[in-house]
Design an enzyme around this catalytic site. Structure first.
Site, PDB file in Angstrom:
ATOM      1  N   ARG A  67     -61.589 -39.874  83.023  1.00  0.00           N
ATOM      2  CA  ARG A  67     -61.898 -39.417  81.651  1.00  0.00           C
ATOM      3  C   ARG A  67     -62.034 -40.644  80.768  1.00  0.00           C
ATOM      4  NH1 ARG A  67     -58.915 -34.627  78.473  1.00  0.00           N
ATOM      5  NH2 ARG A  67     -60.276 -33.493  79.887  1.00  0.00           N
ATOM      6  N   HIS A  83     -68.203 -32.068  80.695  1.00  0.00           N
ATOM      7  CA  HIS A  83     -66.902 -31.824  81.330  1.00  0.00           C
ATOM      8  C   HIS A  83     -67.140 -30.808  82.457  1.00  0.00           C
ATOM      9  CE1 HIS A  83     -62.723 -31.515  81.990  1.00  0.00           C
ATOM     10  NE2 HIS A  83     -62.286 -31.149  80.801  1.00  0.00           N
ATOM     11  N   ARG A 112     -53.949 -30.491  80.809  1.00  0.00           N
ATOM     12  CA  ARG A 112     -54.413 -29.622  81.883  1.00  0.00           C
ATOM     13  C   ARG A 112     -55.235 -30.344  82.936  1.00  0.00           C
ATOM     14  NH1 ARG A 112     -53.562 -26.703  77.827  1.00  0.00           N
ATOM     15  NH2 ARG A 112     -54.634 -28.370  76.779  1.00  0.00           N
TER      16      ARG A 112
HETATM   17  C1  NCD Z   1     -61.176 -29.954  76.630  1.00  0.00           C
HETATM   18  C2  NCD Z   1     -61.697 -31.368  76.655  1.00  0.00           C
HETATM   19  O1  NCD Z   1     -60.948 -32.294  76.937  1.00  0.00           O
HETATM   20  O2  NCD Z   1     -62.892 -31.492  76.430  1.00  0.00           O
HETATM   21  N1  NCD Z   1     -59.881 -29.871  77.138  1.00  0.00           N
HETATM   22  C3  NCD Z   1     -59.742 -29.556  78.470  1.00  0.00           C
HETATM   23  O3  NCD Z   1     -59.993 -30.361  79.320  1.00  0.00           O
HETATM   24  N2  NCD Z   1     -59.358 -28.321  78.763  1.00  0.00           N
HETATM   25  C4  NCD Z   1     -61.325 -29.243  75.348  1.00  0.00           C
HETATM   26  C5  NCD Z   1     -60.861 -29.915  74.087  1.00  0.00           C
HETATM   27  O4  NCD Z   1     -60.281 -30.987  74.109  1.00  0.00           O
HETATM   28  O5  NCD Z   1     -61.089 -29.319  73.039  1.00  0.00           O
END
Ligand code: NCD
Length: 297
Positions: A95, A123, A44
């Site tokens: 990331r 995040h 996503r």
């Molecule tokens: C989350 C993350 O990467 O922290 N995912 C996201 O970006 N929607 C949640 C997760 O990985 O559990």
């Protein structure tokens, strides 16, 4: 971010959502380049940033598996990579598995760096569209009882979301986690310092009837040193059709996704299940953010 700016962001996200065919927004970021560099998996986050940039007329360069596919595999540091990429792009979405990585990168970068997750740290753009979702579903963020459920220790989306809650009036918070995965002390202190009303509990069922927002999270398997320990705790909270019976008619069920088994698939058909709407909101909120960053407000 204060309350006023968030409201402005929601308004802009709404415009992104309703963007008509002849809207000037289609070309607003023409000539601009977004670089996405991901050292951890993502579906996503990366794709919504990239789709958003393209929808606004910009271009995208991307390393989706930076550990193997970038020069990191040759031993290059994040710092060097960011320094170089920031001379190619107008904004970077990063990331990385280490806490503080985005902050460190931002200090070296010539262009803005957006944190798309730094290990079990934060995040923040997830929090923006979580708030946008609550705002859309409930019309207001005041006077809500919100439960954050699951892996509050490693779950970075929770860490970022709770930071915004003091901006809203009479928010009541239930932190639902097994002892091993309780919210880190610095966030508990933050909530206390900000005067947010909260309770820490281990059982989900007793709080369900009180909730306006149920925010479920995945147990963060990748942060556990032992597989056995993860297996023992992974299904500590599972929301199923039965649990829905005790919830308010206008409650909203959220999850940052990906989900594993913590929400049964049968819950998806309940109108209160908002997690797929939430994911779509991510696209619009991130478009609004890119527009702000690259065009100014
Ligand atoms: C989350 C993350 O990467 O922290 N995912 C996201 O970006 N929607 C949640 C997760 O990985 O559990």
């Amino acid at each position: 971010m204060d309350r006023g700016r968030l409201t402005e962001l929601f308004r802009l996200a709404r415009r992104m959502e309703q963007m008509g065919k002849r809207d000037k927004l289609h070309t607003a970021l023409q000539g601009k380049i977004l670089a996405t560099i991901f050292y951890e998996p993502s579906t996503r986050t990366r794709l919504s940033f990239e789709a958003g940039m393209i929808k606004l007329g910009g271009g995208v360069i991307s390393v989706e598996n930076a550990v193997l596919a970038s020069s990191a595999s040759k031993g290059e540091s994040l710092e060097d990579a960011v320094r170089v990429v920031s001379s190619f792009a107008d904004v970077i979405v990063l990331r990385h598995p280490e806490k503080g990585a985005a902050q460190a990168a931002a200090e070296l970068s010539r262009v803005p760096v957006i944190n798309a997750g730094d290990g079990s740290g934060e995040h923040p753009t997830q929090a923006l569209y979580d708030l946008y979702t609550i705002h859309k579903e409930h019309k207001s963020l005041d006077n809500l009882h919100i439960a954050l459920v699951g892996d509050l220790l490693y779950g970075r989306t929770v860490h970022s979301l709770l930071k915004f809650l003091p901006l809203y009036r009479s928010v009541q918070l239930s932190l639902v986690a097994p002892k091993r995965l309780r919210l880190p002390a610095r966030y508990v202190q933050y909530l206390r310092g900000q005067g947010v009303k909260f309770k820490q509990v281990t059982e989900l069922a007793p709080v369900l009837p009180e909730l306006d927002v149920l925010y479920m999270t995945r147990i963060q398997k990748e942060r556990f040193a032992s597989r056995k320990e993860y297996e023992a705790i992974k299904n500590v909270y599972v929301l199923d059709e039965n649990s829905l019976k005790s919830m308010k008619k206008d409650a909203v069920i959220m999850h940052p996704l990906p989900r594993v088994e913590e929400i049964a698939k049968t819950v998806d058909r309940d109108p209160r299940a908002a997690y797929f709407r939430q994911a779509e909101n991510g696209l619009y909120a991130r478009m609004a953010l890119l527009y702000w960053i690259l065009k100014g407000r």
